[in-house]
Design an enzyme around this catalytic site. Sequence first.
Site, short mmCIF file in Angstrom:
data_model
loop_
_atom_site.label_atom_id
_atom_site.label_comp_id
_atom_site.label_asym_id
_atom_site.label_seq_id
_atom_site.Cartn_x
_atom_site.Cartn_y
_atom_site.Cartn_z
CD1 TRP A 100 -2.01 -2.16 2.10
CD2 TRP A 100 -2.93 -1.45 0.19
NE1 TRP A 100 -3.00 -3.04 1.75
CE2 TRP A 100 -3.58 -2.63 0.58
CE3 TRP A 100 -3.32 -0.82 -1.00
CZ2 TRP A 100 -4.62 -3.21 -0.16
CZ3 TRP A 100 -4.36 -1.39 -1.74
CH2 TRP A 100 -4.99 -2.56 -1.32
CG ASP A 167 -3.16 3.89 4.12
OD1 ASP A 167 -4.22 3.72 4.76
OD2 ASP A 167 -2.85 3.21 3.12
CE LYS A 191 -8.34 -3.26 4.53
NZ LYS A 191 -7.63 -2.38 3.64
#
Length: 355
Positions: A100, A167, A191
Amino acid sequence: MVYNFNAGPSILPKEVFEAAAAAVLNYNNSGLSILEYGHRTPAFEAIMQEARQLMKELMNLDNDHEVLFLHGGASTHFMQVPMNLLDIKDTAAFTDTGVWAAKAINEAKLFGKAEIVCSSKEKNYTYLPKDFAVPNDAKYLHITTNNTIYGTQWQKIPITSNSIVADMSSDILSRELNFNAFDLIYAGAQKNIGAAGVTIVVVNKNILGKIKRYIPTMMDYRNHIADGSMLNTPPVFAVYTCMLTLRWLKKQGGVKEIEKINNQKAEMLYAEIDRNSLFKGTVQKEDRSKMNVTFVMNDPTKEASFLQFATQKNIMGIKGHRSVGGFRASLYNAMPLSSVAYLVSLMQEFESINN
Ligand SMILES: *Cc1c(COP(=O)(O)O)cnc(C)c1O
């Protein structure tokens, strides 16, 4: 009962499912489904307002920090952040700690310079590099607080005088942090906060509007702030599920209390991985994630058999990401300690059968 250890979309509290399901049939005795509610109605505006307020409260945000509920997933902010914060000649610094993070780096290059200040790529991202310097003139340092795929997590946020962008997709609201120390946080809701389809952005409004580039309307964070995340039709149902989960989290005692349980869950599972003769962890111990626990078997030929054993016992979603292999158990906020204890008991049972 099924035990859902999926990495995302993932487990949410049962009472959130129940309230969301009831609202699909009849929202608050209105005779309307939440799915047919107009986003400009007072009822939805109250939901958006409460969701925003709960985020501010649970994160202890100051008045400079705004909370946005946007479309597009965390991945959109890989490009939207540099589009808003970086002029073409500017530099942003990046910690390359996983897939990511690498995607965020590639997108930033479209808008300015992306300088990688540290990387653990050569060891398949199995640790977090601690010894690095951030150039003074870097507009911000970007970190991925929890690397969902590899199972590493910054236990201490790197200290820098630069602005920090994070993030936080897979560990937002899972532990106490000084969230005001971040100038921008983004996280896909799927999530730890709610249904897929909405992304949360927490931004210090003072960092916006400092660049020369023309920013398209929907990409400019300032427009979303001005319109209270209603610049266009928001994902009404996804925002509603977030609001329900945030209410649930507040009822549990907030981030402080959930962190205690998250610590217990992670300790319990890592203790078993370290004790059990069949299993071993995949990352450096000090960097172990409390949200995504990655592990393999000393004898990889037994992995298919353990997966089958666990699946038969109603464990779901523990197959590791293809780039790591083995197993990954995601222990997000809604996962009770008892479910982790159950997984541990299966690992013990499997050990006794296989010895
Ligand atoms: C899941 C994840 C993403 C991608 O999120 P999308 O909402 O699917 O774009 C980005 N970063 C991290 C750390 C993630 O865990």
